[in-house]
Design an enzyme around this catalytic site. Sequence first.
Site, short mmCIF file in Angstrom:
data_model
loop_
_atom_site.label_atom_id
_atom_site.label_comp_id
_atom_site.label_asym_id
_atom_site.label_seq_id
_atom_site.Cartn_x
_atom_site.Cartn_y
_atom_site.Cartn_z
N SER A 49 0.89 -1.19 -0.11
CA SER A 49 -0.02 -0.09 -0.05
C SER A 49 1.10 1.25 0.13
O SER A 49 0.62 2.44 -0.25
CB SER A 49 -0.89 0.14 1.37
OG SER A 49 -0.34 -0.32 2.43
N ASP A 87 5.79 -7.13 2.52
CA ASP A 87 4.67 -7.42 1.84
C ASP A 87 5.14 -7.68 0.47
O ASP A 87 5.74 -6.95 -0.26
CB ASP A 87 3.75 -6.31 1.74
CG ASP A 87 2.38 -6.82 1.30
OD1 ASP A 87 2.03 -7.93 1.21
OD2 ASP A 87 1.46 -5.82 1.06
N LYS A 117 4.74 -11.40 3.52
CA LYS A 117 3.10 -11.76 3.26
C LYS A 117 3.05 -11.80 1.91
O LYS A 117 3.46 -11.01 1.21
CB LYS A 117 2.43 -10.50 3.91
CG LYS A 117 1.10 -10.60 3.74
CD LYS A 117 0.26 -9.59 4.21
CE LYS A 117 -0.26 -8.44 3.76
NZ LYS A 117 -0.55 -8.45 2.34
N GLU A 119 -0.76 -12.48 -0.96
CA GLU A 119 -1.96 -12.51 -1.11
C GLU A 119 -2.46 -13.69 -1.64
O GLU A 119 -1.64 -14.32 -2.79
CB GLU A 119 -2.27 -11.35 -1.92
CG GLU A 119 -2.01 -10.00 -1.10
CD GLU A 119 -2.53 -8.61 -2.17
OE1 GLU A 119 -3.39 -9.06 -3.05
OE2 GLU A 119 -2.36 -7.80 -1.57
N GLU A 186 -8.66 -9.67 5.27
CA GLU A 186 -9.19 -8.27 5.05
C GLU A 186 -10.68 -8.12 4.36
O GLU A 186 -10.94 -8.92 3.45
CB GLU A 186 -8.01 -7.49 3.97
CG GLU A 186 -8.50 -6.12 3.65
CD GLU A 186 -7.31 -5.39 2.86
OE1 GLU A 186 -6.42 -6.15 2.70
OE2 GLU A 186 -7.99 -4.30 2.39
#
Length: 284
Positions: A49, A87, A117, A119, A186
Amino acid sequence: MTDRKKVTIRTLFDKATKSEPISWLTCYDYPTAYFQEQAEMDMLLVGDSLGMTMLGYDGTLPVTMDDMIRHTQAVRRGAPTAFLVGDMPYMSYQASVESAVLNAGRFMAEASCDAIKLEGGHVMADRMRAIVNAGIPAVGHLGLTPQSVAALGGFRVQGKGAVQAKEIIDDAKALEEAGAFCILLEMVPDRVTKIITERAENCLIMSLGSGPDAHGQLLIFHDMFGLYPKFTPKMAKVYGNAGEVLQNGLIQYNKEVKDKTFPKKENWFTMSDEEYTDLQELLD
Ligand code: KIV
């Protein structure tokens, strides 16, 4: 500086065993990491982000491994004891198992991360397993996964219907079986989070807008302090308006320079009369 000991996976699991919620925040730079370390945040996430919050892109896809490494190094310098998660950015792991392991390794070797991390659910289980087999602790991320926002049809709650909720629950199990020690949910409904948390055997479940029934909570730092001008998501709690403080200070500075009320004597350096006389002689 805080005198706490390094937060490790063991510290995090001990907290979960004692039903002590784990605190987690995004962090992208040295000064913010310093403040978060002083506040004794358990975990920090250098999220991709940062593409939006720090680099001004409209989304996360343009973020590169080099961007992530540079920011993560700065965060580690500011927060030596927090549990630091890097991330994996877009296309650093999707293309192949090999690229996933190599890029996860970069986070550990170059930025002193404690974990990475990535996704995705069962389709990413082979990447997750290979990373964990390489000795790298890994966090999964389910529900609203911003790198797939186009495929998900926008930033919206995931798993509101029973069928999709079941898929998320199955994905969480697949990631845990692949070795994830932690999974972030999330924008998943609270009831689904509760089921996943209750079913987790050796995995910490963290919530971002997914309700209280997880082992801990994550927020985006910029949303907490009014620092992202484009929008503040519903799930964010605003703890202060640092953006407004900055904006007012900047307007004031601009005005004071122009009306010559800045600088004042305490804002500049001077030289003694004696040295000044000598200087004038030298110049003559
Ligand atoms: O990049 C990030 O900050 C994230 C959060 C949205 C969880 O992945």
